[in-house]
Design a protein around this motif. Structure first.
Motif, PDB file in Angstrom:
ATOM      1  N   ALA A 167      78.557  20.794 -12.403  1.00  0.00           N
ATOM      2  CA  ALA A 167      77.099  20.733 -12.250  1.00  0.00           C
ATOM      3  C   ALA A 167      76.386  20.572 -13.593  1.00  0.00           C
ATOM      4  O   ALA A 167      75.494  19.722 -13.744  1.00  0.00           O
ATOM      5  N   ASP A 168      76.739  21.375 -14.580  1.00  0.00           N
ATOM      6  CA  ASP A 168      76.059  21.304 -15.875  1.00  0.00           C
ATOM      7  C   ASP A 168      76.312  19.958 -16.558  1.00  0.00           C
ATOM      8  O   ASP A 168      75.415  19.382 -17.185  1.00  0.00           O
ATOM      9  N   THR A 169      77.538  19.456 -16.446  1.00  0.00           N
ATOM     10  CA  THR A 169      77.859  18.147 -17.028  1.00  0.00           C
ATOM     11  C   THR A 169      77.058  17.040 -16.353  1.00  0.00           C
ATOM     12  O   THR A 169      76.516  16.149 -17.023  1.00  0.00           O
ATOM     13  N   LEU A 170      76.963  17.103 -15.026  1.00  0.00           N
ATOM     14  CA  LEU A 170      76.185  16.107 -14.289  1.00  0.00           C
ATOM     15  C   LEU A 170      74.713  16.144 -14.700  1.00  0.00           C
ATOM     16  O   LEU A 170      74.078  15.102 -14.885  1.00  0.00           O
ATOM     17  N   ARG A 171      74.182  17.350 -14.847  1.00  0.00           N
ATOM     18  CA  ARG A 171      72.777  17.491 -15.220  1.00  0.00           C
ATOM     19  C   ARG A 171      72.506  16.870 -16.589  1.00  0.00           C
ATOM     20  O   ARG A 171      71.542  16.113 -16.766  1.00  0.00           O
ATOM     21  N   ARG A 179      70.564  12.247 -20.029  1.00  0.00           N
ATOM     22  CA  ARG A 179      70.790  11.286 -21.105  1.00  0.00           C
ATOM     23  C   ARG A 179      70.567   9.851 -20.621  1.00  0.00           C
ATOM     24  O   ARG A 179      70.043   9.011 -21.354  1.00  0.00           O
ATOM     25  N   LYS A 180      70.963   9.569 -19.394  1.00  0.00           N
ATOM     26  CA  LYS A 180      70.802   8.213 -18.869  1.00  0.00           C
ATOM     27  C   LYS A 180      69.359   7.909 -18.501  1.00  0.00           C
ATOM     28  O   LYS A 180      68.952   6.756 -18.461  1.00  0.00           O
ATOM     29  N   GLN A 181      68.579   8.962 -18.232  1.00  0.00           N
ATOM     30  CA  GLN A 181      67.171   8.760 -17.934  1.00  0.00           C
ATOM     31  C   GLN A 181      66.364   8.491 -19.200  1.00  0.00           C
ATOM     32  O   GLN A 181      65.389   7.741 -19.178  1.00  0.00           O
ATOM     33  N   ARG A 221      73.850  32.244  -7.859  1.00  0.00           N
ATOM     34  CA  ARG A 221      74.397  32.734  -9.118  1.00  0.00           C
ATOM     35  C   ARG A 221      74.121  31.798 -10.290  1.00  0.00           C
ATOM     36  O   ARG A 221      73.848  32.262 -11.398  1.00  0.00           O
ATOM     37  N   ASP A 222      74.156  30.483 -10.059  1.00  0.00           N
ATOM     38  CA  ASP A 222      74.016  29.533 -11.162  1.00  0.00           C
ATOM     39  C   ASP A 222      72.566  29.202 -11.480  1.00  0.00           C
ATOM     40  O   ASP A 222      72.291  28.570 -12.501  1.00  0.00           O
ATOM     41  N   GLY A 223      71.650  29.584 -10.600  1.00  0.00           N
ATOM     42  CA  GLY A 223      70.230  29.410 -10.898  1.00  0.00           C
ATOM     43  C   GLY A 223      69.633  28.061 -10.553  1.00  0.00           C
ATOM     44  O   GLY A 223      68.503  27.768 -10.939  1.00  0.00           O
ATOM     45  N   TYR A 224      70.373  27.210  -9.834  1.00  0.00           N
ATOM     46  CA  TYR A 224      69.830  25.927  -9.422  1.00  0.00           C
ATOM     47  C   TYR A 224      68.953  26.101  -8.179  1.00  0.00           C
ATOM     48  O   TYR A 224      69.242  26.934  -7.320  1.00  0.00           O
ATOM     49  N   THR A 225      67.899  25.297  -8.085  1.00  0.00           N
ATOM     50  CA  THR A 225      67.095  25.276  -6.864  1.00  0.00           C
ATOM     51  C   THR A 225      67.721  24.301  -5.874  1.00  0.00           C
ATOM     52  O   THR A 225      68.586  23.488  -6.241  1.00  0.00           O
ATOM     53  N   VAL A 226      67.268  24.360  -4.633  1.00  0.00           N
ATOM     54  CA  VAL A 226      67.772  23.423  -3.625  1.00  0.00           C
ATOM     55  C   VAL A 226      67.478  21.994  -4.056  1.00  0.00           C
ATOM     56  O   VAL A 226      68.342  21.103  -3.949  1.00  0.00           O
ATOM     57  N   ALA A 227      66.261  21.744  -4.566  1.00  0.00           N
ATOM     58  CA  ALA A 227      65.884  20.395  -4.989  1.00  0.00           C
ATOM     59  C   ALA A 227      66.768  19.895  -6.136  1.00  0.00           C
ATOM     60  O   ALA A 227      67.140  18.713  -6.185  1.00  0.00           O
ATOM     61  N   GLN A 228      67.121  20.788  -7.054  1.00  0.00           N
ATOM     62  CA  GLN A 228      67.976  20.389  -8.182  1.00  0.00           C
ATOM     63  C   GLN A 228      69.387  20.041  -7.721  1.00  0.00           C
ATOM     64  O   GLN A 228      69.983  19.080  -8.210  1.00  0.00           O
ATOM     65  N   GLY A 268      78.589   5.191 -10.836  1.00  0.00           N
ATOM     66  CA  GLY A 268      79.871   4.525 -10.648  1.00  0.00           C
ATOM     67  C   GLY A 268      81.077   5.367 -11.014  1.00  0.00           C
ATOM     68  O   GLY A 268      82.137   5.258 -10.382  1.00  0.00           O
ATOM     69  N   PHE A 269      80.937   6.211 -12.030  1.00  0.00           N
ATOM     70  CA  PHE A 269      82.065   7.058 -12.434  1.00  0.00           C
ATOM     71  C   PHE A 269      82.167   8.317 -11.574  1.00  0.00           C
ATOM     72  O   PHE A 269      83.235   8.642 -11.056  1.00  0.00           O
ATOM     73  N   TRP A 270      81.049   9.027 -11.420  1.00  0.00           N
ATOM     74  CA  TRP A 270      81.109  10.335 -10.790  1.00  0.00           C
ATOM     75  C   TRP A 270      81.330  10.283  -9.283  1.00  0.00           C
ATOM     76  O   TRP A 270      81.835  11.232  -8.705  1.00  0.00           O
TER      77      TRP A 270
END
Length: 299
Positions: A250-254, A259-261, A215-222, A234-236
């Motif tokens: 999921a969207d927040t993590l993505r 941003r950190k990359q 439903r959310d459209g993520y692939t297995v790799a994602q 450290g936080f998550w």
């Protein structure tokens, strides 16, 4: 002691299915693919809708283009319909099979009957019969359209091993797809390494992994990436301790991982630019000015 009821799931096919003009002309691969798609849709309660990645995965089991064949076996009502959103729909699925809404309604009736101490009293033959707890048969679509659910059917079984102690309301979520199981295993591994308690394989967590894909459209790799990133952060790592929580964030993590990359990638780019600038300055001091391509060739 009475024998345990058969809790496996089924699809319904009328006896004319194999002889129907749309079906009889199919190749063996397309015939089997159509059955496989019906089994999948019933098993995961998609009401005959197949997400594009799922349809492609199911269709890739054969060397021939079964998706195209199923879309072209009838000019007006083919067995498989390509929707505007890119997903696929099994024609006539709800005509022969239980929909998700019907399954939920039946489950609720069974729950209410159980709360009252069992099935309701048998009605007179002139009245419609209410579905009972013994109605464990589920459905998927036939293409003939000539028979309804009340007519004679043949049933194709989906083998599902039901663990002891599983309640009837949990039966329909017992079987887990391999990719969903693998994602849950990966999260468990990350939690174990972080010394976090491993969550149970509840319906909520199983559904979360499945819905991330379907439903959310993520692939297995994602999803695998989000699991590994969250358990390394450290936080998550302290906040993502179940698959249901991972799906919720999921969207927040993505976005946060992206941003950190970005600073790291910019830093690498700046370092490369600085390296080239120093090489060019050194060349200038020595009286020669080779191009950057010359340096690349030397490397």
């Amino acid at each position: 002691m009475a024998a345990d009821k058969d809790r496996r799931l089924f699809i319904r096919l009328d006896l004319d299915y194999a002889d129907h003009p749309k079906i009889i002309g199919l190749s063996d691969a397309a015939f089997r693919a159509h059955i496989t798609m019906m089994l999948y849709s019933r098993k995961y309660e998609t009401d005959g809708i197949l997400k594009k990645p799922i349809a492609n995965r199911l269709g890739s089991q054969w060397d021939t283009d079964v998706l195209t064949e199923l879309q072209e076996n009838d000019s007006e009502s083919p067995s498989l319909i390509l929707r505007a959103d890119g997903d696929y729909e099994l024609h006539g699925f709800a005509d022969m099979q239980e929909t998700r809404a019907e399954i939920r309604a039946r489950t609720e009736r069974n729950r209410q009957n159980g709360a009252r101490g069992g099935r309701p009293k048998k009605r007179k033959e002139t009245q419609p019969v209410t579905d009972s707890v013994t109605d464990s048969v589920s459905g998927s679509g036939s293409d003939s359209g000539t028979q309804k659910k009340a007519e004679i059917e043949t049933e194709i079984e989906i083998d599902i091993e039901v663990p002891k102690g599983t309640s009837s309301s949990e039966v329909e979520t017992v079987s887990v797809r391999p990719e969903v199981e693998a994602l849950l295993d990966l999260l468990d591994e990350g939690l174990r390494k972080n010394g976090t308690k491993i969550p149970g394989r509840t319906k909520q967590n199983l559904d979360a992994a499945r819905l991330l894909l379907d439903r959310d459209g993520y692939t297995v790799a994602q999803v695998e990436y989000l699991i590994r990133w969250s358990q390394a952060d450290g936080f998550w790592r302290a906040n993502i301790r179940s698959m249901s929580k991972l799906r919720d964030k999921a969207d927040t993590l993505r976005l946060q991982s992206q941003r950190k990359q970005a600073p790291q990638q910019q830093s690498k780019s700046d370092a490369a630019h600085d390296f080239v600038s120093r090489l060019e300055a050194l060349d200038a001091a020595q009286g020669s000015r080779p191009t950057i391509d010359d340096h690349l060739e030397l490397r």
